[in-house]
Write a protein that holds these residues in place. Sequence first.
Motif, mmCIF file in Angstrom:
data_model
loop_
_atom_site.group_PDB
_atom_site.id
_atom_site.type_symbol
_atom_site.label_atom_id
_atom_site.label_comp_id
_atom_site.label_asym_id
_atom_site.label_seq_id
_atom_site.Cartn_x
_atom_site.Cartn_y
_atom_site.Cartn_z
ATOM 1 N N GLY A 76 0.825 -1.232 -0.047
ATOM 2 C CA GLY A 76 -0.101 -0.129 0.133
ATOM 3 C C GLY A 76 0.896 1.189 0.043
ATOM 4 O O GLY A 76 0.315 2.365 -0.284
ATOM 5 N N GLN A 77 1.988 1.232 0.240
ATOM 6 C CA GLN A 77 2.928 2.417 0.471
ATOM 7 C C GLN A 77 3.234 2.845 -1.284
ATOM 8 O O GLN A 77 3.660 4.041 -1.439
ATOM 9 N N VAL A 79 1.327 1.654 -4.444
ATOM 10 C CA VAL A 79 0.411 1.942 -5.127
ATOM 11 C C VAL A 79 -1.108 2.589 -4.493
ATOM 12 O O VAL A 79 -1.160 2.517 -3.348
ATOM 13 N N TYR A 80 -1.842 3.241 -5.388
ATOM 14 C CA TYR A 80 -3.004 3.729 -4.890
ATOM 15 C C TYR A 80 -4.368 2.628 -4.948
ATOM 16 O O TYR A 80 -4.580 2.169 -5.960
ATOM 17 N N LEU A 81 -4.931 2.429 -3.877
ATOM 18 C CA LEU A 81 -5.968 1.686 -3.887
ATOM 19 C C LEU A 81 -7.181 1.937 -3.368
ATOM 20 O O LEU A 81 -7.135 2.831 -2.454
ATOM 21 N N ASP A 82 -8.285 2.172 -4.212
ATOM 22 C CA ASP A 82 -9.699 2.611 -3.521
ATOM 23 C C ASP A 82 -10.312 1.401 -2.612
ATOM 24 O O ASP A 82 -9.732 0.483 -2.628
ATOM 25 N N THR A 104 2.355 5.563 -6.301
ATOM 26 C CA THR A 104 2.698 6.436 -5.751
ATOM 27 C C THR A 104 3.895 7.232 -6.079
ATOM 28 O O THR A 104 4.762 6.469 -6.802
ATOM 29 N N THR A 118 1.693 3.604 -14.091
ATOM 30 C CA THR A 118 1.523 2.547 -13.367
ATOM 31 C C THR A 118 2.779 1.420 -13.228
ATOM 32 O O THR A 118 3.734 1.858 -13.585
ATOM 33 N N SER A 188 -6.058 -0.435 -13.207
ATOM 34 C CA SER A 188 -5.639 0.956 -13.457
ATOM 35 C C SER A 188 -6.520 1.804 -14.247
ATOM 36 O O SER A 188 -6.598 3.034 -14.233
#
Length: 206
Positions: A76-77, A79-82, A104, A118, A188
């Motif tokens: 999680g540090q 990449v962006y995750l909803d 990120t 990405t 993505s």
Amino acid sequence: MAKYFDVHPENPQRRTIGTVADSIRSGALIAYPTDSCYALGCQLGNRDGIGRIRSIRNLDDRHHFTLVCQTFAQLGQFVYLDNDVFRTIKAATPGSYTFILPATKEVPRQLLHPKKKTVGVRIPDHAIAQALLAELGEPLLSSTLLLPGEEAPLTQGWEIKERLDHVVDAVIDSGDCGTEPTTVIDFSGGGVEIVRKGAGDTSRFE
């Protein structure tokens, strides 16, 4: 000449794993086993290692490198995750999946897809890979050990040592770890795209 390490597939020798981790921190490019065939790996900011991976595999700048992470928190540090993607990926890890997600600022620019910005991420279900990641305390920059013009990845440590002796710095051999690469899922674009069907079950994403 590459150093060769014979490691137990289920109970990897801690001292050996420590030696390999130290070599990675010193700039080494390694070949190591995962839950879906062997991979090439180096430290995240290792420009020489990245260049050697591109050369060994004959990759262009559109190739998605993979950050192999020990835990979901570490993943999680980078990449962006909803929320929906978070739940979906968490349910499928650890396992033989690579997920393509927006990166990120923690991810070096040279690892990003030039247009999409990405990167691939995964959490392996393999004792040696997990032990190495735990020892390093950071992700491994990785790419499947599939040589140009060959349909199947290399699966035997001794053969990897023989064929790549002068282009990698170390080989970890733990026996055969299969020939099927990860299943690649791209989140993505706002939806779910199965880019490659591999070792991971795709039914949960279809």
